[in-house]
Design a protein around this motif. Structure first.
Motif, PDB file in Angstrom:
ATOM      1  N   ARG A 165      -8.053   6.355  -9.194  1.00 44.00           N
ATOM      2  CA  ARG A 165      -8.589   7.657  -8.772  1.00 44.00           C
ATOM      3  C   ARG A 165      -8.155   8.772  -9.717  1.00 44.00           C
ATOM      4  O   ARG A 165      -8.936   9.670 -10.042  1.00 44.00           O
ATOM      5  N   ALA A 166      -6.914   8.725 -10.174  1.00 44.37           N
ATOM      6  CA  ALA A 166      -6.418   9.744 -11.097  1.00 44.37           C
ATOM      7  C   ALA A 166      -7.169   9.673 -12.425  1.00 44.37           C
ATOM      8  O   ALA A 166      -7.518  10.710 -13.013  1.00 44.37           O
ATOM      9  N   TRP A 182       0.844  -1.199   0.000  1.00 51.43           N
ATOM     10  CA  TRP A 182       0.000   0.000   0.000  1.00 51.43           C
ATOM     11  C   TRP A 182       0.878   1.246   0.000  1.00 51.43           C
ATOM     12  O   TRP A 182       1.055   1.912   1.025  1.00 51.43           O
ATOM     13  N   ASP A 183       1.419   1.579  -1.148  1.00 51.13           N
ATOM     14  CA  ASP A 183       2.243   2.778  -1.306  1.00 51.13           C
ATOM     15  C   ASP A 183       1.782   3.531  -2.553  1.00 51.13           C
ATOM     16  O   ASP A 183       2.295   3.310  -3.646  1.00 51.13           O
ATOM     17  N   PRO A 184       0.784   4.417  -2.386  1.00 51.03           N
ATOM     18  CA  PRO A 184       0.236   5.133  -3.545  1.00 51.03           C
ATOM     19  C   PRO A 184       1.269   5.990  -4.269  1.00 51.03           C
ATOM     20  O   PRO A 184       1.116   6.279  -5.456  1.00 51.03           O
ATOM     21  N   GLU A 185       2.335   6.369  -3.591  1.00 52.49           N
ATOM     22  CA  GLU A 185       3.361   7.226  -4.195  1.00 52.49           C
ATOM     23  C   GLU A 185       4.446   6.437  -4.927  1.00 52.49           C
ATOM     24  O   GLU A 185       5.327   7.028  -5.540  1.00 52.49           O
ATOM     25  N   VAL A 227      -4.991   1.836  -6.697  1.00 51.27           N
ATOM     26  CA  VAL A 227      -6.084   2.732  -6.292  1.00 51.27           C
ATOM     27  C   VAL A 227      -5.766   4.168  -6.690  1.00 51.27           C
ATOM     28  O   VAL A 227      -6.630   4.887  -7.201  1.00 51.27           O
ATOM     29  N   ALA A 228      -4.530   4.594  -6.497  1.00 48.49           N
ATOM     30  CA  ALA A 228      -4.137   5.961  -6.870  1.00 48.49           C
ATOM     31  C   ALA A 228      -4.291   6.169  -8.379  1.00 48.49           C
ATOM     32  O   ALA A 228      -4.773   7.233  -8.816  1.00 48.49           O
ATOM     33  N   LEU A 229      -3.899   5.188  -9.173  1.00 47.70           N
ATOM     34  CA  LEU A 229      -4.034   5.313 -10.623  1.00 47.70           C
ATOM     35  C   LEU A 229      -5.507   5.359 -11.053  1.00 47.70           C
ATOM     36  O   LEU A 229      -5.884   6.133 -11.933  1.00 47.70           O
ATOM     37  N   GLY A 275      -2.143   0.052  -3.241  1.00 48.32           N
ATOM     38  CA  GLY A 275      -2.209   1.503  -3.052  1.00 48.32           C
ATOM     39  C   GLY A 275      -1.938   2.253  -4.345  1.00 48.32           C
ATOM     40  O   GLY A 275      -2.614   3.235  -4.664  1.00 48.32           O
ATOM     41  N   ARG A 276      -0.967   1.796  -5.106  1.00 47.53           N
ATOM     42  CA  ARG A 276      -0.654   2.432  -6.383  1.00 47.53           C
ATOM     43  C   ARG A 276      -1.781   2.226  -7.387  1.00 47.53           C
ATOM     44  O   ARG A 276      -2.135   3.134  -8.131  1.00 47.53           O
ATOM     45  N   ASP A 312     -10.792  11.095 -11.939  1.00 45.79           N
ATOM     46  CA  ASP A 312     -10.826  12.548 -11.745  1.00 45.79           C
ATOM     47  C   ASP A 312     -10.669  13.301 -13.057  1.00 45.79           C
ATOM     48  O   ASP A 312     -11.073  14.442 -13.173  1.00 45.79           O
TER      49      ASP A 312
END
Length: 115
Positions: A110-111, A81-84, A106-108, A103-104, A114
């Motif tokens: 979400r990006a 879980w490291d979105p960065e 999920v971040a992708l 985490g990555r 958006d």
């Protein structure tokens, strides 16, 4: 040879379900064999080092990561879980191979949503 109840339940009108079942089973066995072989190779690699130089983590076959250190919560968060993080796939918390950095992912997602 008599048919078992599993054969009757698993049969289909096309008659190829048994072939697919055997193919999948063969692939699973092959992947298990490869994973065990890589784990053994990693352990042998570590045991060949002098005791004070053993890290119990690294790469086997120059590509496949391994980590046999006791898992920590910090390492689990870093790898799972490291979105960065830069990559979606990275070394496992414990064992041989790769793990998905959720985490990555999920971040992708979400990006993308958006935009």
């Amino acid at each position: 040879m008599p048919r078992t109840p599993e054969d009757v339940v698993g049969s289909s009108t096309s008659g190829d379900s048994g072939k697919n079942k055997h193919r999948k089973g063969g692939l699973n066995r092959l992947l298990t064999l490869v994973t065990i072989s890589l784990a053994v190779a990693a352990i042998v690699k570590e045991l060949r080092k002098p005791e004070d130089e053993r890290t119990w983590n690294g790469k086997v076959a120059a590509v496949v990561p391994y980590d046999f250190r006791f898992p920590t919560l910090e390492r689990a968060k870093e790898r799972l879980w490291d979105p960065e993080a830069e990559h979606v796939v990275g070394p496992r918390v414990f064992g041989v191979g790769w793990a998905v950095n959720v985490g990555r992912v999920v971040a992708l997602v979400r990006a993308k949503l958006d935009v």
